[in-house]
Scaffold this active site. Structure first.
Site, PDB file in Angstrom:
ATOM      1  N   SER A  19       0.867  -1.173   0.000  1.00 17.49           N
ATOM      2  CA  SER A  19       0.000   0.000   0.000  1.00 17.49           C
ATOM      3  C   SER A  19       0.902   1.220   0.000  1.00 17.49           C
ATOM      4  O   SER A  19       1.677   1.428   0.941  1.00 17.49           O
ATOM      5  CB  SER A  19      -0.879   0.008   1.252  1.00 17.49           C
ATOM      6  OG  SER A  19      -1.242   1.337   1.556  1.00 17.49           O
ATOM      7  N   HIS A  44      -1.180  -1.513  -4.335  1.00 11.16           N
ATOM      8  CA  HIS A  44      -2.468  -1.152  -3.735  1.00 11.16           C
ATOM      9  C   HIS A  44      -2.483   0.353  -3.499  1.00 11.16           C
ATOM     10  O   HIS A  44      -1.608   0.894  -2.817  1.00 11.16           O
ATOM     11  CB  HIS A  44      -2.617  -1.920  -2.416  1.00 11.16           C
ATOM     12  CG  HIS A  44      -3.879  -1.651  -1.661  1.00 11.16           C
ATOM     13  ND1 HIS A  44      -5.029  -2.383  -1.848  1.00 11.16           N
ATOM     14  CD2 HIS A  44      -4.166  -0.755  -0.686  1.00 11.16           C
ATOM     15  CE1 HIS A  44      -5.981  -1.945  -1.023  1.00 11.16           C
ATOM     16  NE2 HIS A  44      -5.477  -0.947  -0.311  1.00 11.16           N
ATOM     17  N   ASP A  46      -4.583   3.654  -2.150  1.00 13.85           N
ATOM     18  CA  ASP A  46      -5.659   4.026  -1.226  1.00 13.85           C
ATOM     19  C   ASP A  46      -6.149   5.438  -1.505  1.00 13.85           C
ATOM     20  O   ASP A  46      -5.424   6.405  -1.283  1.00 13.85           O
ATOM     21  CB  ASP A  46      -5.136   3.949   0.218  1.00 13.85           C
ATOM     22  CG  ASP A  46      -4.882   2.521   0.634  1.00 13.85           C
ATOM     23  OD1 ASP A  46      -5.854   1.758   0.717  1.00 13.85           O
ATOM     24  OD2 ASP A  46      -3.710   2.167   0.878  1.00 13.85           O
ATOM     25  N   MET A  48      -8.751   8.344  -0.526  1.00 10.90           N
ATOM     26  CA  MET A  48      -9.600   8.795   0.594  1.00 10.90           C
ATOM     27  C   MET A  48     -10.084  10.211   0.329  1.00 10.90           C
ATOM     28  O   MET A  48      -9.309  11.049  -0.142  1.00 10.90           O
ATOM     29  CB  MET A  48      -8.798   8.798   1.894  1.00 10.90           C
ATOM     30  CG  MET A  48      -8.147   7.478   2.221  1.00 10.90           C
ATOM     31  SD  MET A  48      -7.219   7.630   3.753  1.00 10.90           S
ATOM     32  CE  MET A  48      -6.375   6.049   3.775  1.00 10.90           C
ATOM     33  N   HIS A  77      -8.242   1.076  -4.052  1.00  7.69           N
ATOM     34  CA  HIS A  77      -9.166   0.927  -2.923  1.00  7.69           C
ATOM     35  C   HIS A  77      -9.816   2.282  -2.675  1.00  7.69           C
ATOM     36  O   HIS A  77      -9.178   3.192  -2.146  1.00  7.69           O
ATOM     37  CB  HIS A  77      -8.347   0.443  -1.718  1.00  7.69           C
ATOM     38  CG  HIS A  77      -9.096   0.367  -0.422  1.00  7.69           C
ATOM     39  ND1 HIS A  77      -8.453   0.175   0.787  1.00  7.69           N
ATOM     40  CD2 HIS A  77     -10.421   0.436  -0.133  1.00  7.69           C
ATOM     41  CE1 HIS A  77      -9.353   0.144   1.750  1.00  7.69           C
ATOM     42  NE2 HIS A  77     -10.554   0.306   1.226  1.00  7.69           N
ATOM     43  N   MET A  79     -11.963   4.733  -0.767  1.00  7.62           N
ATOM     44  CA  MET A  79     -12.588   5.040   0.534  1.00  7.62           C
ATOM     45  C   MET A  79     -13.261   6.389   0.367  1.00  7.62           C
ATOM     46  O   MET A  79     -12.837   7.407   0.932  1.00  7.62           O
ATOM     47  CB  MET A  79     -11.516   5.069   1.632  1.00  7.62           C
ATOM     48  CG  MET A  79     -11.032   3.676   2.004  1.00  7.62           C
ATOM     49  SD  MET A  79      -9.456   3.709   2.868  1.00  7.62           S
ATOM     50  CE  MET A  79      -8.354   3.599   1.468  1.00  7.62           C
ATOM     51  N   MET A 148     -11.476  -5.549   5.615  1.00 11.03           N
ATOM     52  CA  MET A 148     -10.630  -4.614   6.367  1.00 11.03           C
ATOM     53  C   MET A 148     -10.382  -5.156   7.771  1.00 11.03           C
ATOM     54  O   MET A 148     -11.317  -5.556   8.468  1.00 11.03           O
ATOM     55  CB  MET A 148     -11.299  -3.244   6.479  1.00 11.03           C
ATOM     56  CG  MET A 148     -11.471  -2.480   5.173  1.00 11.03           C
ATOM     57  SD  MET A 148      -9.932  -2.188   4.286  1.00 11.03           S
ATOM     58  CE  MET A 148      -9.061  -1.113   5.436  1.00 11.03           C
ATOM     59  N   ASP A 182      -6.642  -6.177   4.457  1.00  8.34           N
ATOM     60  CA  ASP A 182      -5.981  -4.865   4.469  1.00  8.34           C
ATOM     61  C   ASP A 182      -6.092  -4.249   5.856  1.00  8.34           C
ATOM     62  O   ASP A 182      -7.195  -4.062   6.377  1.00  8.34           O
ATOM     63  CB  ASP A 182      -6.683  -3.980   3.422  1.00  8.34           C
ATOM     64  CG  ASP A 182      -6.078  -2.586   3.273  1.00  8.34           C
ATOM     65  OD1 ASP A 182      -5.069  -2.297   3.941  1.00  8.34           O
ATOM     66  OD2 ASP A 182      -6.623  -1.803   2.472  1.00  8.34           O
TER      67      ASP A 182
HETATM   68  C1  DX5 Z   1      -6.107   1.927   5.488  1.00  5.95           C
HETATM   69  C2  DX5 Z   1      -5.651   1.528   4.104  1.00  5.95           C
HETATM   70  C3  DX5 Z   1      -4.524   0.575   4.082  1.00  5.95           C
HETATM   71  C4  DX5 Z   1      -3.252   1.043   4.759  1.00  5.95           C
HETATM   72  C5  DX5 Z   1      -2.598  -0.179   5.312  1.00  5.95           C
HETATM   73  O1  DX5 Z   1      -7.290   2.651   5.409  1.00  5.95           O
HETATM   74  O2  DX5 Z   1      -6.723   0.926   3.388  1.00  5.95           O
HETATM   75  O3  DX5 Z   1      -4.266   0.065   2.780  1.00  5.95           O
HETATM   76  O4  DX5 Z   1      -2.352   1.724   3.954  1.00  5.95           O
HETATM   77  O5  DX5 Z   1      -1.528   0.206   6.089  1.00  5.95           O
HETATM   78  P1  DX5 Z   1      -0.955  -0.688   7.295  1.00  5.95           P
HETATM   79  O6  DX5 Z   1      -0.411  -1.956   6.677  1.00  5.95           O
HETATM   80  O7  DX5 Z   1       0.055   0.176   7.920  1.00  5.95           O
HETATM   81  O8  DX5 Z   1      -2.143  -0.994   8.199  1.00  5.95           O
HETATM   82 ZN    ZN Z   2      -6.292  -0.060   1.432  1.00  7.38          ZN
END
Ligand code: DX5
Ligand code: ZN
Length: 232
Positions: A19, A44, A46, A48, A77, A79, A148, A182
């Site tokens: 990620s 991956h 993320d 947000m 991903h 969010m 998650m 994740d």
């Molecule tokens: C959290 C993200 C993850 C995050 C994981 O909302 O979806 O992908 O980057 O990071 P670690 O492995 O540090 O929990």
């Molecule tokens: Zn993620």
């Protein structure tokens, strides 16, 4: 699944997906190259929005920049609130697999159809507080369930073991479903995720807080192999 990069990603499973949330964004090309050289089989990303989750990360321009740097499958991903509204834009930016939270939409089926029509792999995501019943009606229409093990929004949180029970339950319902995990996945937790049936392991802190990504990845891969439910 006709998207060739998604097919490639699924064939690589079990696979660790870094990620990039905690990578060095000032040196994005170097980071991507390093992960490629270390044998990663997908990335991956993320996204947000500060609305669905209380944090803002990045959006289409970064996905697009990473797409131009690599041929690796990109697992995006979302969010964000109203993910269907942005599916086309993420497809244009180069996403291969697009996952969105069931908690973020009222009508799940039309968003799945929208993502599928854009020839991306489609996945539903469940926060720790959401029961698997939210995704079970859709398992034949999607490619992945992302479970998650932390509340979406931040890297570096502690693994919530409720995810293990969900992986096991989903694996029992649909043995050939691709399961992704994740949040808080590290050397201590990755083995139990593999035993519970996870195929794709998203890892942030356990790679990016280490100075030697290759060594961190090797240790994680060894742990996945040691806990392979298919080997005796
Ligand atoms: C959290 C993200 C993850 C995050 C994981 O909302 O979806 O992908 O980057 O990071 P670690 O492995 O540090 O929990
Ligand atoms: Zn993620």
């Amino acid at each position: 699944m006709t998207n060739p990069r998604v097919k490639q990603l699924f064939e690589a499973a079990p696979a660790i997906l870094p990620s990039l949330l905690q990578c060095d964004f000032g040196n994005l090309e170097r980071e991507v190259r390093r992960l490629e050289d270390d044998g990663c089989q997908g990335l991956h990303l993320d996204v947000m929005d500060g609305v669905f989750v209380p944090n803002i990360s990045y959006g289409m321009p970064i996905v697009d920049a990473i797409r131009k740097l690599t041929d690796l499958p990109l697992d995006v991903h979302l969010m964000i609130q109203d993910p269907g509204k942005y599916a086309q834009a993420f497809s244009d930016a180069g996403a291969d697999l697009l996952t969105f939270h069931v908690e973020a939409v009222d009508e799940i089926a039309p968003v799945i159809d929208n993502v599928r029509s854009l020839n991306m792999g489609t996945g539903l995501v469940l926060n720790p507080g959401t029961a698997i019943d939210a995704v079970t009606p859709f398992l034949d229409q999607i490619d992945v369930v992302l479970v998650m093990s932390v509340d979406a929004g931040f890297g570096g949180q502690a693994f919530n073991p409720v995810a293990i029970d969900k992986l096991k339950a989903l694996r029992a319902i649909k043995p050939d479903l691709i399961l992704e995990i994740d949040g808080g996945v590290n050397l201590e937790t990755i083995g139990s995720c593999r035993e519970a049936g996870a195929d794709l392991f998203v890892v942030g802190s356990a790679i990016f807080r280490s100075s030697d990504y290759a060594a961190a990845l090797e240790r994680l891969r060894a742990e996945v192999q040691r806990h392979d439910p298919h080997s005796s």
